[in-house]
Every structure is written in structure tokens, then in C-alpha cells.
Write a protein that holds these residues in place. Structure first.
Motif, short mmCIF file in Angstrom:
data_model
loop_
_atom_site.label_atom_id
_atom_site.label_comp_id
_atom_site.label_asym_id
_atom_site.label_seq_id
_atom_site.Cartn_x
_atom_site.Cartn_y
_atom_site.Cartn_z
N ASN A 224 49.95 37.27 32.57
CA ASN A 224 50.99 38.22 32.97
C ASN A 224 50.64 38.97 34.25
O ASN A 224 51.26 39.99 34.56
CB ASN A 224 51.24 39.22 31.84
N LEU A 225 49.65 38.48 35.01
CA LEU A 225 49.31 39.11 36.29
C LEU A 225 50.53 39.06 37.22
O LEU A 225 51.16 38.00 37.37
CB LEU A 225 48.13 38.38 36.92
N GLY A 243 54.56 39.29 48.05
CA GLY A 243 53.91 38.77 46.86
C GLY A 243 54.89 38.02 45.98
O GLY A 243 56.10 37.96 46.27
N PHE A 244 54.40 37.46 44.91
CA PHE A 244 55.23 36.68 44.00
C PHE A 244 56.00 37.65 43.10
O PHE A 244 55.56 38.00 42.00
CB PHE A 244 54.35 35.74 43.17
N THR A 245 57.13 38.06 43.58
CA THR A 245 57.96 39.03 42.86
C THR A 245 59.41 38.83 43.26
O THR A 245 59.71 38.24 44.31
CB THR A 245 57.50 40.47 43.15
N GLY A 246 60.31 39.30 42.43
CA GLY A 246 61.72 39.15 42.72
C GLY A 246 62.56 39.73 41.60
O GLY A 246 62.05 40.39 40.68
N ASP A 279 48.68 23.03 42.97
CA ASP A 279 48.44 23.49 44.34
C ASP A 279 48.95 24.92 44.53
O ASP A 279 48.27 25.77 45.10
CB ASP A 279 49.16 22.55 45.32
N ALA A 280 50.18 25.19 44.03
CA ALA A 280 50.74 26.52 44.15
C ALA A 280 49.91 27.54 43.37
O ALA A 280 49.67 28.67 43.84
CB ALA A 280 52.19 26.52 43.63
N THR A 281 49.44 27.15 42.19
CA THR A 281 48.64 28.07 41.37
C THR A 281 47.30 28.36 42.02
O THR A 281 46.79 29.49 41.95
CB THR A 281 48.45 27.49 39.96
N LYS A 282 46.69 27.36 42.66
CA LYS A 282 45.44 27.60 43.38
C LYS A 282 45.64 28.65 44.47
O LYS A 282 44.81 29.56 44.64
CB LYS A 282 44.91 26.30 43.99
N TRP A 283 46.73 28.54 45.22
CA TRP A 283 47.01 29.55 46.25
C TRP A 283 47.21 30.93 45.62
O TRP A 283 46.74 31.94 46.15
CB TRP A 283 48.24 29.15 47.06
N ALA A 284 47.91 30.98 44.48
CA ALA A 284 48.15 32.26 43.82
C ALA A 284 46.83 32.88 43.35
O ALA A 284 46.60 34.08 43.53
CB ALA A 284 49.10 32.07 42.63
N VAL A 285 45.94 32.09 42.77
CA VAL A 285 44.66 32.61 42.29
C VAL A 285 43.78 33.01 43.47
O VAL A 285 43.05 34.01 43.40
CB VAL A 285 43.96 31.56 41.40
N GLU A 286 43.84 32.26 44.58
CA GLU A 286 43.12 32.68 45.78
C GLU A 286 43.58 34.06 46.24
O GLU A 286 42.76 34.93 46.56
CB GLU A 286 43.34 31.66 46.90
N GLY A 287 44.91 34.26 46.24
CA GLY A 287 45.43 35.55 46.66
C GLY A 287 45.07 36.66 45.70
O GLY A 287 44.83 37.80 46.11
N ALA A 288 45.01 36.33 44.40
CA ALA A 288 44.71 37.35 43.40
C ALA A 288 43.25 37.79 43.46
O ALA A 288 42.95 38.98 43.36
CB ALA A 288 45.05 36.83 42.01
N LEU A 289 42.34 36.84 43.59
CA LEU A 289 40.91 37.14 43.51
C LEU A 289 40.23 37.29 44.86
O LEU A 289 39.10 37.79 44.92
CB LEU A 289 40.19 36.04 42.71
N GLY A 290 40.85 36.82 45.93
CA GLY A 290 40.19 36.85 47.22
C GLY A 290 39.10 35.80 47.34
O GLY A 290 38.16 35.95 48.13
N LEU A 291 39.20 34.72 46.55
CA LEU A 291 38.24 33.61 46.60
C LEU A 291 38.93 32.35 47.09
O LEU A 291 40.12 32.15 46.85
CB LEU A 291 37.66 33.34 45.19
N LEU A 453 40.64 44.80 43.81
CA LEU A 453 40.22 43.68 42.97
C LEU A 453 39.36 42.70 43.76
O LEU A 453 38.32 42.23 43.28
CB LEU A 453 41.45 42.97 42.40
N HIS A 454 39.78 42.37 44.98
CA HIS A 454 38.99 41.45 45.82
C HIS A 454 37.58 41.99 46.03
O HIS A 454 36.60 41.25 45.92
CB HIS A 454 39.67 41.27 47.18
N ALA A 455 37.49 43.29 46.34
CA ALA A 455 36.18 43.89 46.61
C ALA A 455 35.30 43.83 45.36
O ALA A 455 34.10 43.53 45.45
CB ALA A 455 36.36 45.33 47.08
#
Length: 531
Positions: A224-225, A243-246, A279-291, A453-455
């Protein structure tokens, strides 16, 4: 008269002598037949074909020395890595099959060369059985090894990347970790169950692996992030600048909705991609975690039970009675359960019940469910010892090939297997991004501070201890979740869990003053301690 009496006795003696000689020859024939089947060349030498037999023995000795040198001189981790090399598996499988066929042919040839003339059918059959039994001691393992090699080759082909990707890195497979201190792999648990439109990966765990030591931290993300930013410079950052919102149903703007919704709404971004949702989820997790997320591995939960059954079941601690065979309803209640996985330590679960233990939602929140999923992963790793893997390899490989997909290139598997050997020797840490984690930063999963969160993720992976502000309090939870029979604000550590009936248990006692054994909410813990 006396000579006449002696004649029958002498005749019997001669017959007995011939029988003894024949039996001696037959015994020699059986003995050398068995020896020639076990050690090719010895039977041929005994049959008088010395040059051919000696040549076979020399070749066999050379091959044995070569095999011994490989085992002694090549490090075990490198030997293990060959299991990911499809070309090597083809060579090994072919060589073992050819060796088994040659061994059997030489054994049969030795038998025919040694067989005395005029043997009755019964004794000839006995000789053939000796060949079969003796040769099978060596030929059967060679044949099984050949089959395993070809199965492993097919498995790597089945689960490796089968299409294009926007997100996989360019690496030098000869030394893929040269400039990569950490490898980040996203594990997705795909659930396309009854009542769902398409697949939604409700299990999302990032394994961040130190490529030098193998030390690994597993980061569990809540499904639910919300308001997830996509990395700068990617097409999705332009498509979703906020961000992923709407608008509309909030459930359609959570992390687990990225897989289905983003490729549907932006098909041009994923043209030619093998698994657009991943692929889309990998980008989302990269954005969420900063990894940087290097690869994904998707496990279809519908076929997960086949893997557990192939392992002979898994052992977990069941914290409470877990219902199975029911589902959550929109009003927050649950249908009647077909049964319960009873509470208890070291419970052995088969595949069916292990799957329900991992995915059951009724009477729990998402965070407890995430803990159970990590416990199942831990139990599978513990159960996957070499003896079990060897004895159940065919069924395991068949099940894995059917339920696992990834974007890992086939030629990277040798290096990845070598790294996994290191991982098994190191402690495994677990971090859950739950209410307590976000609360320690003064946020929630529905309204996170992604810069903060990234930090914190970078600090954790660097081994830096957390330094929360003095007097910081946890804000009230504002998560939005699917109906699970309980508000998701229930804390994992001793908090009440609302039962499917709607009744709630008494809250847990307050912790004793001065107790310092519990880790901080934003600190990783030993993965085994979670279970």
C-alpha cells in the motif's frame, strides 16, 4: 575282473574332474565379467585382448586423474557456478551420457569375450545379469548426472531473460561485480488469484547483496505504499511528475498496482519489453528506496506449493491460528474458513498450507502478512540443503521452471550462483517498511517522505546506526489498505489483531521500563529472529 571293477570309478573321477574344470572356468568367467563391468579394460585383458584392455584402462585412469584435478584445483564456489553455464551443462551432460554408453558397451564386450563355449542358457542368463548389476553401479549415476545437467541447462534457459528490458544494467559478464559493491534484486510474489483482474505482486522484497562478502539485507515493501516517485530521467518520471498518484480508487495508485496499471496506460514506454509490469515496478521501487534495482525475480504464488512439496515441506513457527480457504470481503469481514493452521512452534507445513500461511489476510494486517512471507522464504532457504536438493532435484527444477521468471541474462547465472554461495555463508538481515518504521520518521506509508526514506536506506546499507530525534512520537496511521478483516494500524509487536468476527483482543502489556533488548523500529534485524 579287477580292471572291470576299476573302470567305472576312473570314469566317474574323469567326469568329476571335467565338471570341476568347467565350474572353475565358469567361476572365473563370472568374476572377471563383474570386474570388467566395474573397471573397464580388466575383463578384456583377462580374455586375452591385452592391447585393447590396456588402452581402455589408460584412458580411464587419465579421466579419473583429470576429474580429481578439477575437484582439487578449482574452488568449490567456481565449481558451483558452472551450474549456471548452459554451455558447460551441455558439455557435461553429453560427456556423462557418452561415458555411460561407452562403459556399458565395454562391459558387454568383456562379457562376450570371456564367455566359455557351450554354456547352458541358465548360466548365460546369470552372466548377463552380472553385467547388468555390476555396470549399473557406475552407469546409473552417470546417466542420472547427465539428466541433471540437461535439466539444469533447461532451467536456466526457462527462468532467464526472454525479452527486452528498460532497466537491466550493462555488465561485463567476465567480472560483473567489478564496479558494483551491491547487487539489488527485486523479488516479486505474483498473485493472479480468483476474483482478480490480471496479476498483482503483493509480495515485494529487495535483496541488497554485498558483492564482496555476500552479506544481505532483505527490505520488505508494503503493497500500500503510495505517491511513489519514479527516478529522474526515466519516461515514467515525465509521465507521473507528481509521483504515482491520481484520481479515483486509491487502491489503483499503490505500489502493487504499478505492475498492471502503468504498462496499460503507457504501452509505448514498454514496447519490446519481456515483462512490462516488472520493468515498471523496478522503476517504482528504485524511486521509493533510492536504490538502483538491477534485476527482478518473479515467483508465481499459485505454483509455489509445488516447490514446498518437492522440498518435503517447510518448518515455521505459527504465531496464531491462521485461517485457510476463506477471503476478505469489502465490508471488512471474512468468509467462513475451511480450517486453520494451528498455532505452535516448528510446525511442518506442506505446500498447500505453506501457501496459505504466506498469503492469508483475514484476521491480520499487511505487515504481519509480510513477516509470515519472510518466514516462509527463510524456511525454504534452511530446507534447501545439498542432500534435499540432490534427492528432489528433478521435481524441484520442474516446479521452479514453471513458476519463476526473471530478467537476469542467461550468461550472468554462473556469477550469480557463485555469489549465492557467499550469501548462504553470511548472516541475513531483514528490514520491514511497516507502520513502526515510517512512524520513527514521523510519516506513514500513505504519505511518506521519500527523501528521508532514501537517506535512511543508505545509512542502513552502509551500517550507520539510526539517530532519531529525542521525544519523537509516532503519528496516527493513515494507511489505505484492501479490506483484510482488520485495520492496518495494528502494530506487529504485541498489538491486538482484530479477528474475522470483528472482535478485538486485549492490547498487549506496556514494555517494562528500562528494557533495551528490542531493536529500533528503523533498524534491520536478523532474519531468523523474525520467525
Amino acid at each position: 575282473m579287477q580292471r572291470a571293477r576299476r573302470a567305472p570309478g576312473a570314469r566317474r573321477a574323469r567326469l568329476q574332474t571335467r565338471r570341476d574344470e568347467r565350474n572353475q572356468r565358469y567361476g572365473r568367467f563370472i568374476g572377471f565379467t563383474a570386474l570388467g563391468s566395474l573397471i573397464p579394460g580388466t575383463g578384456l585383458i583377462a580374455a586375452g585382448r591385452r592391447r585393447l584392455g590396456t588402452t581402455v584402462l589408460v584412458i580411464l585412469a587419465a579421466l579419473a586423474i583429470l576429474a580429481l584435478a578439477v575437484v582439487v584445483l578449482i574452488p568449490p564456489t567456481e565449481l558451483a557456478s558452472y551450474g549456471g553455464d548452459r554451455q558447460m551443462m551441455l558439455i557435461v551432460g553429453t560427456a556423462l551420457a557418452a561415458g555411460a554408453a561407452a562403459w556399458l558397451l565395454i562391459a558387454v564386450g568383456s562379457h562376450r569375450s570371456l564367455e566359455p563355449d557351450g554354456l547352458p542358457p541358465g548360466k548365460r542368463l546369470a552372466g548377463a545379469l552380472v553385467v547388468i548389476l555390476s555396470a549399473s553401479v557406475v552407469v546409473a549415476p552417470l546417466a542420472v548426472g547427465s539428466r541433471y545437467a540437461f535439466t539444469q541447462r533447461d532451467l536456466v534457459g526457462n527462468i532467464s531473460s526472454s525479452g527486452g528490458s528498460n532497466t537491466t544494467p550493462d555488465v561485463d559478464v567476465s567480472d560483473p561485480w567489478a564496479d558494483k559493491p551491491r547487487l539489488n534484486v527485486l523479488f516479486l510474489g505474483g498473485d493472479a488469484g480468483e476474483g482478480r483482474t490480471g496479476l498483482r505482486p503483493d509480495t515485494q522484497i529487495v535483496a541488497s547483496i554485498d558483492t564482496e562478502t555476500g552479506a544481505t539485507t532483505m527490505i520488505s515493501l508494503p503493497r500500500n505504499l503510495s505517491q511513489i516517485p519514479f527516478p529522474d530521467g526515466t519516461p515514467l518520471a515525465e509521465a507521473y511528475p507528481n509521483g504515482f498518484t491520481g484520481s479515483g480508487d486509491p487502491l489503483e495508485w499503490m505500489l502493487n498496482a504499478v505492475y498492471a496499471n502503468v504498462p496499460r496506460d503507457h504501452p509505448d514506454v514498454f514496447e519490446g519489453v519481456g515483462d512490462p509490469g516488472a520493468d515498471a515496478t523496478k522503476w517504482a521501487v528504485e524511486g521509493a528506496l533510492g536504490l538502483d534495482i538491477d534485476y527482478f525475480i518473479m515467483v508465481d504464488l499459485a505454483g509455489f506449493e509445488a516447490v514446498v512439496d518437492a522440498l518435503g515441506g517447510i518448518t515455521v513457527n505459527v504465531p496464531r491460528d491462521i485461517p485457510w480457504g476463506n477471503k476478505s470481503l469489502p465490508d471488512g469481514t471474512c468468509t467462513q474458513a475451511n480450517g486453520y493452521i494451528e498455532q505452535g512452534d516448528n510446525r511442518l507445513l506442506d505446500g498447500f498450507h505453506a501457501l496459505w500461511f504466506a498469503r492469508s489476510r483475514c484476521g491480520s494486517d499487511d505487515y504481519e502478512r509480510m513477516e509470515r512471507q519472510r518466514c516462509v522464504m527463510n524456511a525454504i532457504v534452511d530446507k534447501a540443503d545439498p542432500a534435499t536438493l540432490l534427492s528432489q532435484y528433478q521435481s524441484l527444477a520442474s516446479a521452479a521452471g514453471d513458476i519463476i521468471t526473471s530478467d537476469v541474462p542467461a550468461d550472468l547465472f554462473p556469477a550469480l550462483i557463485e555469489l549465492m554461495v557467499k550469501v548462504r555463508t553470511q548472516p541475513l538481515e531483514s528490514l520491514t517498511l511497516d507502520n513502526e518504521f515510517f512512524g520513527s520518521m514521523g510519516t506513514t506509508s500513505s504519505d511518506p517522505d521519500y527523501d528521508q526514506l532514501h537517506a535512511r536506506i543508505q545509512e542502513i546499507l552502509a551500517g550507520t546506526p539510526a539517530t532519531p530525534d529525542a521525544g519523537e512520537t509516532t503519528p496516527p496511521d493513515e494507511d489505505t489498505t484492501e479490506a483484510t478483516g482488520q485495520n492496518a494500524s495494528s502494530e506487529r509487536s504485541g498489538a491486538a489483531v482484530q479477528q474475522a468476527s470483528g472482535e478485538a483482543e486485549e492490547p498487549a502489556d506496556e514494555p517494562t521500563e528500562g528494557t533495551t533488548d528490542e531493536p529500533a523500529a528503523d533498524e534491520p534485524v536478523d532474519a531468523g529472529a523474525v520467525c
